[in-house]
Design an enzyme around this catalytic site. Structure first.
Site, PDB file in Angstrom:
ATOM      1  N   TYR A   1       0.820  -1.207   0.000  1.00 41.95           N
ATOM      2  CA  TYR A   1       0.000   0.000   0.000  1.00 41.95           C
ATOM      3  C   TYR A   1       0.856   1.260   0.000  1.00 41.95           C
ATOM      4  CZ  TYR A   1      -2.936   3.808   1.610  1.00 41.95           C
ATOM      5  OH  TYR A   1      -3.566   5.024   1.717  1.00 41.95           O
TER       6      TYR A   1
ATOM      7  N   GLY B   1      -6.241   5.199  -0.425  1.00 39.25           N
ATOM      8  CA  GLY B   1      -7.633   5.242  -0.012  1.00 39.25           C
ATOM      9  C   GLY B   1      -8.449   4.156  -0.673  1.00 39.25           C
TER      10      GLY B   1
ATOM     11  N   ASN C   1       1.891  13.174   4.685  1.00 33.26           N
ATOM     12  CA  ASN C   1       1.146  12.545   5.774  1.00 33.26           C
ATOM     13  C   ASN C   1       1.707  12.989   7.126  1.00 33.26           C
ATOM     14  OD1 ASN C   1      -1.151  10.920   5.729  1.00 33.26           O
ATOM     15  ND2 ASN C   1      -0.094   9.317   4.581  1.00 33.26           N
TER      16      ASN C   1
ATOM     17  N   ARG D   1      -6.487  36.420  46.182  1.00 30.21           N
ATOM     18  CA  ARG D   1      -6.192  35.343  47.135  1.00 30.21           C
ATOM     19  C   ARG D   1      -6.158  33.970  46.473  1.00 30.21           C
ATOM     20  NH1 ARG D   1     -11.249  33.769  49.757  1.00 30.21           N
ATOM     21  NH2 ARG D   1     -12.033  35.832  49.233  1.00 30.21           N
TER      22      ARG D   1
END
Length: 490
Positions: free
Chosen positions: A168, A175, A311, A402
């Site tokens: 891939y 995709g 990426n 405070r």
């Protein structure tokens, strides 16, 4: 003698003979040549436009039209010719990219080429380092270990290509096309098309400082050796950074927090010689010409290198690094301002007693109370104001004074937490697919997702808002010290 002149984003080389022509002639000749090259459809009509000013691109100095070229310019120098209509003219045809040419021309005077180097290895970059890289304080080199890791990662990619394996993002589409095998002769084209297709951002370009941070952070991530980019390509990118050749990167384009594909694609687009690019020496221009002016050529992508460039979470993270550094300074300043406010109002420091903090031992609360005690009164640095009302009958101050350790304390703790997450993200591998050279394996996963930096930056915004809210309430107390704002009920 030759001078490179920019007219509306185009660079023209103007022969100036022996330099005995004046600047006004140079401007007119540049406009004439621009009109000739553009043809009859040119938006610039001779006689209809007036030269507003001519500037040296490096340094931004305005040139006197009557000065001789040889007296104010060097051979192969760069000038920017700004026309009367260029004050509102955009640098691209995109109406959402509204950048005034003057705005970037004046930035040139702030640029000082760095002399020092910082070594990146992908593991040890700090938020302050990144901010300093953005400010052009350093150039970049890789450590020997980083170079070795990058080479090992690329060797695995080359092996996959030689063996014609289906992996891939390397030999397949992306995709929905993950199951589509790409022919060997189309792999390089695929990487270029990936960058072009994702360069779809909108809005104003990032400033040069922010773009340098983005580019430096991407270099740091690639230096880890999990992206599969070649060492030659990475060094080419570093050369562009060191020359401050910066791609046009629109501010908007990241889809929520699911990664920075669009901004990183724009960053890569300039590096491959397409789109617009800026450098202090040339100003804005076509990327290939800006690179050429620095004796650089566009990078040549091979398999996996396009996706290796786009990426990640580097836009979110680099902006976050700057934000957390600024927030830390703001928080410390808020402590000092709170102490000064208490002293002006002749308040008591009893609420900052160390024993009070130790029975609720949050780290930030303890640190802020200690800082306030040191600022207000100590044996080493006694305060005359504190001494003057030490025996007054005031029981307590408004809670905006405070409760400073409690409110400021959690802001400090939040900033520290955000700093930790951003630092981890800066030194993380956010590519996909990820190349594990030591395992001989490539894994597709979700490290590109930007939820970590995005979420903690929401926390950072809340923390800084709380500091601002307390500050506003203290201002009310300073403006109307005698009025009761019902802040003493607790």
């Amino acid at each position: 003698m030759k001078v490179s002149a920019r007219v509306r984003g185009e660079w023209l080389q103007i022969p100036c003979k022996d330099g005995k022509v004046n600047i006004n002639w140079l401007g007119g000749e540049a406009i004439r040549r621009f009109h000739k090259l553009q043809g009859p459809d040119s938006s610039l009509k001779i006689g209809e436009e007036q030269i507003q000013e001519i500037r040296k691109t490096k340094g931004g100095a305005i040139l006197d039209p009557d000065d001789l070229v040889k007296d104010v310019l060097d051979d192969n120098d760069f000038v920017s010719i700004i026309l009367s209509s260029d004050r509102t003219r955009q640098i691209t045809n995109n109406p959402e990219t509204a950048v005034n040419l003057e705005e970037y021309t004046t930035m040139n005077g702030k640029y000082e080429p760095p002399e020092e180097y910082i070594f990146l290895d992908g593991n040890t970059l700090s938020t302050d380092d990144l901010v300093q890289l953005g400010k052009s304080r350093y150039k970049i080199k890789l450590t020997n270990e980083a170079e070795q890791n990058v080479t090992k990662s690329r060797n695995l990619i080359d092996k996959i290509l030689q063996e014609n394996k289906v992996v891939y993002g390397i030999t397949t589409g992306f995709g929905n096309f993950a199951r589509t095998t790409i022919p060997i002769d189309k792999l390089e084209e695929l990487q270029y098309n990936l960058i072009r297709s994702h360069a779809a951002g909108v809005g104003r370009p990032l400033s040069p400082e922010k773009t340098r941070m983005l580019l430096a952070l991407r270099i740091n991530v690639l230096a880890k050796g999990y992206s599969g980019i070649s060492l030659a390509t990475l060094k080419h990118i570093i050369e562009a950074f060191n020359a401050s050749c910066l791609s046009l990167v629109p501010e908007q384009g990241s889809v929520g927090a699911s990664g920075d594909l669009a901004p990183l694609a724009h960053l890569a687009l300039g590096l491959i010689g397409e789109g617009k690019m800026w450098s202090p020496e040339t100003g804005w221009g076509e990327a290939k010409y800006v690179l050429e002016s620095h004796e650089l050529s566009p990078i040549r992508l091979s398999a996996k290198e396009g996706i290796a460039l786009i990426n990640g979470t580097q836009l979110i993270t680099s902006l976050g690094a700057e934000a957390v550094e600024r927030s830390n300074l703001i928080a410390r300043q808020a402590d000092v301002v709170a102490a000064l406010t208490l002293e002006v109002l002749k308040g008591t420091s009893r609420a900052f007693d160390s024993d009070v903090q130790m029975i609720r031992p949050h780290k930030g609360q303890i640190a802020v109370a200690k800082r306030l005690r040191a600022l207000l009164h100590s044996d080493t640095y006694p305060s005359q104001i504190a001494e003057s009302h030490r025996f007054c009958n005031r029981v307590q101050d408004a809670y905006t004074l405070r409760c400073c350790p409690q409110v400021h304390g959690i802001a400090h703790d939040t900033i520290e937490f955000v700093h930790s997450v951003i630092t981890t993200e800066m030194n993380s591998a956010t590519d996909n697919p990820i190349v594990f050279a030591n395992r001989g394996e490539i894994i597709s996963a979700g490290n590109f997702h930007g939820e970590y930096p995005a979420k903690v930056l929401d926390f950072l915004a809340i923390a800084v808002h709380e500091l601002a809210s307390m500050s506003e309430r203290r201002i009310e107390r300073l403006v109307n010290p005698g009025e009761n704002f019902n802040f003493n009920h607790s």
